[in-house]
Design an enzyme around this catalytic site. Structure first.
Site, PDB file in Angstrom:
ATOM      1  N   CYS A  20       0.865  -1.181   0.000  1.00  0.00           N
ATOM      2  CA  CYS A  20       0.000   0.000   0.000  1.00  0.00           C
ATOM      3  C   CYS A  20       0.903   1.234   0.000  1.00  0.00           C
ATOM      4  O   CYS A  20       1.866   1.297   0.766  1.00  0.00           O
ATOM      5  CB  CYS A  20      -0.885  -0.011   1.246  1.00  0.00           C
ATOM      6  SG  CYS A  20      -1.752   1.549   1.548  1.00  0.00           S
ATOM      7  N   CYS A  23       0.433   2.828   3.912  1.00  0.00           N
ATOM      8  CA  CYS A  23       0.838   2.100   5.123  1.00  0.00           C
ATOM      9  C   CYS A  23       1.844   0.975   4.861  1.00  0.00           C
ATOM     10  O   CYS A  23       2.347   0.373   5.799  1.00  0.00           O
ATOM     11  CB  CYS A  23      -0.381   1.542   5.842  1.00  0.00           C
ATOM     12  SG  CYS A  23      -1.169   0.141   5.003  1.00  0.00           S
ATOM     13  N   CYS A  33     -11.369  -3.991 -11.409  1.00  0.00           N
ATOM     14  CA  CYS A  33     -10.696  -2.832 -11.972  1.00  0.00           C
ATOM     15  C   CYS A  33      -9.427  -2.500 -11.187  1.00  0.00           C
ATOM     16  O   CYS A  33      -9.055  -3.211 -10.268  1.00  0.00           O
ATOM     17  CB  CYS A  33     -11.651  -1.641 -12.023  1.00  0.00           C
ATOM     18  SG  CYS A  33     -12.075  -0.960 -10.423  1.00  0.00           S
ATOM     19  N   CYS A  42      -6.205   1.779   7.500  1.00  0.00           N
ATOM     20  CA  CYS A  42      -5.656   2.689   6.489  1.00  0.00           C
ATOM     21  C   CYS A  42      -6.735   3.236   5.543  1.00  0.00           C
ATOM     22  O   CYS A  42      -6.880   4.433   5.385  1.00  0.00           O
ATOM     23  CB  CYS A  42      -4.563   1.968   5.692  1.00  0.00           C
ATOM     24  SG  CYS A  42      -3.789   2.952   4.422  1.00  0.00           S
ATOM     25  N   CYS A  47      -4.531   3.395  -7.262  1.00  0.00           N
ATOM     26  CA  CYS A  47      -4.509   2.648  -8.521  1.00  0.00           C
ATOM     27  C   CYS A  47      -3.503   1.512  -8.405  1.00  0.00           C
ATOM     28  O   CYS A  47      -2.355   1.726  -8.002  1.00  0.00           O
ATOM     29  CB  CYS A  47      -4.121   3.593  -9.664  1.00  0.00           C
ATOM     30  SG  CYS A  47      -3.818   2.752 -11.239  1.00  0.00           S
ATOM     31  N   CYS A  50      -0.212   2.172 -11.071  1.00  0.00           N
ATOM     32  CA  CYS A  50       0.788   3.215 -10.822  1.00  0.00           C
ATOM     33  C   CYS A  50       0.935   3.558  -9.343  1.00  0.00           C
ATOM     34  O   CYS A  50       1.819   4.334  -8.981  1.00  0.00           O
ATOM     35  CB  CYS A  50       0.460   4.473 -11.623  1.00  0.00           C
ATOM     36  SG  CYS A  50      -0.947   5.414 -10.983  1.00  0.00           S
TER      37      CYS A  50
END
Length: 75
Positions: A20, A23, A33, A42, A47, A50
């Site tokens: 992530c 965190c 998606c 958190c 995305c 990216c």
């Protein structure tokens, strides 16, 4: 034997997840998606391709199933 099993688990996590951006917990994408939401506490939305903040994404960045921000950054 326990150390070997833990090592195999860590290898799987590194190969099949991304941290992530907020965190750093490992996140697995298994369908859908590119919109990801980290688990509580958190709850960061980002995305998958990216790792950018999801609120910066939409039709102008390739839609919800693609991301052209990564291609733009690489150029």
């Amino acid at each position: 034997m326990k150390n070997s099993a833990e090592s195999e688990n860590m290898n799987w996590i590194f190969a099949n997840s991304k941290p992530c951006p907020k965190c750093k917990r490992p996140i697995e994408k298994n369908q859908g998606c590119m919109h990801m939401t980290c688990n509580p506490p958190c709850k960061y939305e980002f995305c998958w391709l990216c790792l950018g903040q999801w609120s910066d994404h939409g039709e102008r960045t390739g839609g919800f199933y693609a991301c052209n921000r990564y291609a733009l950054v690489k150029q």
